[in-house]
Design a protein around this motif. Structure first.
Motif: not given
Length: 302
Positions: A283-289, A297-302
């Motif tokens: 689960r992550f978020s990206v900055l949209s502009r 670059s998305v790897a598995p959660d720790r």
């Protein structure tokens, strides 16, 4: 449809074992009555011998289903590495041309804090890539907000004749990192989207999502979802390098595209369906502009 693994056999209990020895003709009926349930709470109410069991297919069983992770995803839910990261880490970014793979010199890279969505107060001076296309930066690992440590900001990337990029990493970086990032020509992403029949809203942002497995290799069969977008936001997957409606998961290159994201941080999640199991990855978020292409670059959660 994905298939989930079944839970293991229910645990042996001394009381039932005794019944089996004493009266084998009736033990199965007694076992059925004792184990029968409709909810997990029914199992918990049966006493200490049933603590930790769950209700599965009408009977109390020995714990939740165990998901057999494919080897490349074995780090999922493994927990964070021991120890604290150093106060600063070194990130080496090498930029190459998307079409030809040639190194790009003179690319400007500025480290930005997560909460500084316009990079008005950069974390350091801009660095230019050298003749090999590499730029080296030192960034802090202190968390921008309560939570796991690591560099959770982004890099503002710009070069003449190239797409302006917001480059980020998930999970936050806690150790030195080397990364190669292809840069497209200005307007090239919009052209690719147009060829695929997609309409980009100039008042919104777009993101390239690069999934990676536990070994750092491109993550195939990954499914991305936008958690808080709107009716204009959508996920498309790479087919021959362009966003396409013809696939519903990442290919061998591990690439997906989040189109027409509202400005600001947008939450997403990643999961894997390998045909045998389905489980969450991140689960992550990206900055949209607007005017920028986000590359995450998305790897598995720790």
């Amino acid at each position: 449809m994905s298939r989930r693994t079944r839970p293991g056999a229910r645990p042996l209990r001394r009381a039932l074992a005794a019944l089996l020895v004493a009266a084998p003709g009736c033990s199965l009926a007694i076992d059925f009555v004792i184990d029968r349930c409709e909810t997990d709470e029914d199992c918990a109410s049966k006493g200490a011998a049933y603590q930790g069991t769950v209700c599965y297919e009408g009977a109390c069983r020995g714990g939740p289903p165990v998901v057999a992770r494919p080897e490349a995803w074995a780090c999922v839910d493994a927990g964070p590495p021991a120890g604290e990261p150093p106060p600063e880490i070194t990130v080496g970014l090498r930029f190459v041309d998307l079409s030809g793979g040639m190194p790009l010199a003179g690319v400007s890279v500025t480290p930005c804090g997560r909460l500084d969505v316009t990079c008005a107060m950069a974390l350091g001076s801009a660095v230019l890539s050298d003749a090999s296309g590499r730029a080296e930066l030192r960034v802090p690992t202190a968390p921008a907000m309560p939570g796991e440590p690591g560099f959770s900001g982004y890099f503002l990337v710009s070069a003449e004749g190239r797409e302006s990029v917001l480059l980020s990493f998930h999970p936050p970086l806690i150790a030195d990192r080397e990364e190669t990032t292809p840069l497209s020509a200005a307007g090239q992403f919009a052209e690719l989207a147009g060829f695929s029949g997609l309409t980009l809203d100039p008042g919104r942002g777009n993101a390239v999502l690069l999934s990676a497995n536990c070994n750092g290799e491109p993550g195939a069969e990954v499914i991305f979802q936008i958690e808080d977008g709107d009716e204009l936001s959508a996920i498309y997957y790479s087919v021959d390098g362009a966003p396409s409606r013809a696939s519903d998961e990442t290919d061998a290159l591990g690439t997906a595209f989040a189109i027409n994201l509202p400005p600001g941080y947008v939450a997403l999640n990643a999961s894997l369906d390998d045909g045998d199991n389905e489980f969450g990855l991140a689960r992550f978020s990206v900055l949209s502009r607007p005017g920028f292409l986000t590359v995450a670059s998305v790897a598995p959660d720790r």
